[in-house]
Design a protein around this motif. Structure first.
Motif, PDB file in Angstrom:
ATOM      1  N   GLY A  38       0.775  -1.228   0.000  1.00 36.82           N
ATOM      2  CA  GLY A  38       0.000   0.000   0.000  1.00 36.82           C
ATOM      3  C   GLY A  38       0.806   1.278   0.000  1.00 36.82           C
ATOM      4  N   LYS A  81       2.275   4.241  -5.224  1.00 37.97           N
ATOM      5  CA  LYS A  81       1.274   4.502  -6.257  1.00 37.97           C
ATOM      6  C   LYS A  81       1.959   4.458  -7.618  1.00 37.97           C
ATOM      7  CE  LYS A  81      -1.590   7.899  -5.620  1.00 37.97           C
ATOM      8  NZ  LYS A  81      -2.145   9.291  -5.524  1.00 37.97           N
ATOM      9  N   ALA A 114       2.360   6.794  -1.978  1.00 40.98           N
ATOM     10  CA  ALA A 114       0.895   6.746  -1.979  1.00 40.98           C
ATOM     11  C   ALA A 114       0.291   7.730  -0.988  1.00 40.98           C
ATOM     12  CB  ALA A 114       0.421   5.328  -1.652  1.00 40.98           C
ATOM     13  N   LYS A 115       1.052   8.145   0.006  1.00 42.84           N
ATOM     14  CA  LYS A 115       0.514   9.046   1.026  1.00 42.84           C
ATOM     15  C   LYS A 115       0.566  10.505   0.590  1.00 42.84           C
ATOM     16  CE  LYS A 115       0.859  10.188   5.938  1.00 42.84           C
ATOM     17  NZ  LYS A 115       1.567   9.893   7.218  1.00 42.84           N
ATOM     18  N   ARG A 168      -5.484  -4.431   7.565  1.00 44.06           N
ATOM     19  CA  ARG A 168      -5.468  -3.080   6.988  1.00 44.06           C
ATOM     20  C   ARG A 168      -6.406  -3.014   5.784  1.00 44.06           C
ATOM     21  NH1 ARG A 168      -1.387   1.216   6.535  1.00 44.06           N
ATOM     22  NH2 ARG A 168      -1.712   2.357   4.592  1.00 44.06           N
ATOM     23  N   GLU A 197      -8.057  -1.410   2.230  1.00 46.61           N
ATOM     24  CA  GLU A 197      -7.471  -1.024   0.954  1.00 46.61           C
ATOM     25  C   GLU A 197      -6.962   0.421   1.008  1.00 46.61           C
ATOM     26  OE1 GLU A 197     -10.684  -4.117   0.199  1.00 46.61           O
ATOM     27  OE2 GLU A 197     -10.295  -2.473   1.570  1.00 46.61           O
ATOM     28  N   GLU A 198      -5.957   0.723   0.189  1.00 41.41           N
ATOM     29  CA  GLU A 198      -5.276   2.006   0.289  1.00 41.41           C
ATOM     30  C   GLU A 198      -6.201   3.188   0.043  1.00 41.41           C
ATOM     31  OE1 GLU A 198      -2.344   4.223   1.567  1.00 41.41           O
ATOM     32  OE2 GLU A 198      -2.318   2.021   1.534  1.00 41.41           O
ATOM     33  N   TYR A 199      -7.214   3.022  -0.810  1.00 43.46           N
ATOM     34  CA  TYR A 199      -8.079   4.169  -1.088  1.00 43.46           C
ATOM     35  C   TYR A 199      -8.923   4.567   0.117  1.00 43.46           C
ATOM     36  CZ  TYR A 199     -12.055   0.949  -1.899  1.00 43.46           C
ATOM     37  OH  TYR A 199     -13.036   0.000  -1.766  1.00 43.46           O
ATOM     38  N   GLN A 253      -7.510   4.781   3.175  1.00 45.69           N
ATOM     39  CA  GLN A 253      -6.624   5.453   4.114  1.00 45.69           C
ATOM     40  C   GLN A 253      -6.626   6.970   3.865  1.00 45.69           C
ATOM     41  OE1 GLN A 253      -5.669   3.390   6.389  1.00 45.69           O
ATOM     42  NE2 GLN A 253      -6.224   1.561   5.206  1.00 45.69           N
TER      43      GLN A 253
END
Length: 289
Positions: free
Chosen positions: A69, A72, A87-88, A264, A266-268, A270
């Motif tokens: 995660g 990107k 990604a952050k 955790r 999915e990244e979307y 967060q």
């Protein structure tokens, strides 16, 4: 409170913000083999582990895997290559290549050293020992995450799932109400700055603990109000606060359950409200203590 982005030098901005490239064989991490974790220079997010670094002789640090995660991928401006970003914070890292057969994973993340910081395994271990975790479920994790992030002493808040009967649940599986998981957040905090009692009080004040299996328009068992405790002390703290609320006339529906595996999301999911520039639709602060 949400940690601001780190200040960058002009050279760092050229690469991280303006998507430049440092000259090959000049970066500090190109020929570097210490054990630890590589983090984003702009926001400190963990990106790569040292065990996934390899010597590709290309002139830049190379990794054949990422922390889940953390990365990107976007089609590069040249239309051919694949750009990799944090990604952050969307900081530019470099490019990713496949099919070169340099490692069994057959992937090479070609990363600019200037986009990275490094935390040694020893320091990482010491830092982790200073933080504690807490698990709170109060309806949709987007709102709980967003409001918990405002509390001084909270280092990070991660959205995820807990309490179900399957491994690695997906959001769609949890929403199908077949796995038994509840949406919740993992709060990492510094006990020297904020204690568990304060966080638990905040939890009861940023959602409606009297709602049963719902929060606002979100309805279903996955939206239950729950505290997943990790010790008898945490359980007793939660019970004390529930008793206080009950004495005030609240009909508390919050479940107290022993913590289990945290999965955790999915990244979307967060930092959802930060990414989408919105405010919670079913969570707000209301003083109750």
């Amino acid at each position: 409170m949400k940690k601001p982005l780190n200040r960058l030098t002009a050279e760092e901005r050229h690469v991280i913000v303006n998507k430049g490239t440092e000259p090959p064989f000049t970066g500090k991490y190109n020929d570097f083999n210490t054990g630890g974790v590589y983090t984003c220079k702009q926001c400190d997010a963990a990106l790569y582990r040292s065990e996934d670094k390899f010597q590709s002789h290309c002139g830049w640090p190379s990794f054949d895997d990422e922390i889940p995660g953390a990365i990107k991928r976007l089609t590069d401006a040249d239309g051919r290559r694949t750009e990799i970003l944090c990604a952050k914070c969307d900081g530019h890292l470099g490019h990713v290549f496949e099919g070169e057969r340099q490692t069994p994973k057959n992937v090479r993340h070609c990363v600019n050293s200037i986009s990275l910081n490094f935390i040694s395994a020893d320091k990482l271990s010491n830092d982790n020992q200073q933080l504690a975790t807490a698990y709170f479920a109060g309806g949709c994790f987007w709102g709980v995450e967003h409001l918990m992030q405002q509390q001084p002493g909270v280092e990070s808040v991660v959205s995820g799932y807990m309490g179900g009967n399957t491994d690695n649940p997906t959001y769609s599986e949890v929403c199908s109400k077949t796995t038994g998981h509840i949406e919740l957040v993992e709060v990492s905090y510094d006990p020297k700055q904020v204690d568990y009692m304060t966080l638990t009080k905040l939890f009861f004040e940023i959602h409606d603990p009297s709602e049963l299996n719902r929060q606002g328009p979100d309805v279903g068992e996955q939206y239950a109000s729950a505290i997943f405790y990790q010790s008898e002390e945490e359980k007793q703290t939660a019970e004390q606060l529930i008793n206080t609320l009950t004495a005030k006339g609240y009909k508390v529906a919050t479940q107290l359950r022993p913590a289990s595996t945290f999965w955790r999301a999915e990244e979307y999911h967060q930092d959802y409200y930060q990414k989408n520039h919105k405010e919670p639709y079913c969570h707000r602060y209301q003083k109750r203590f």
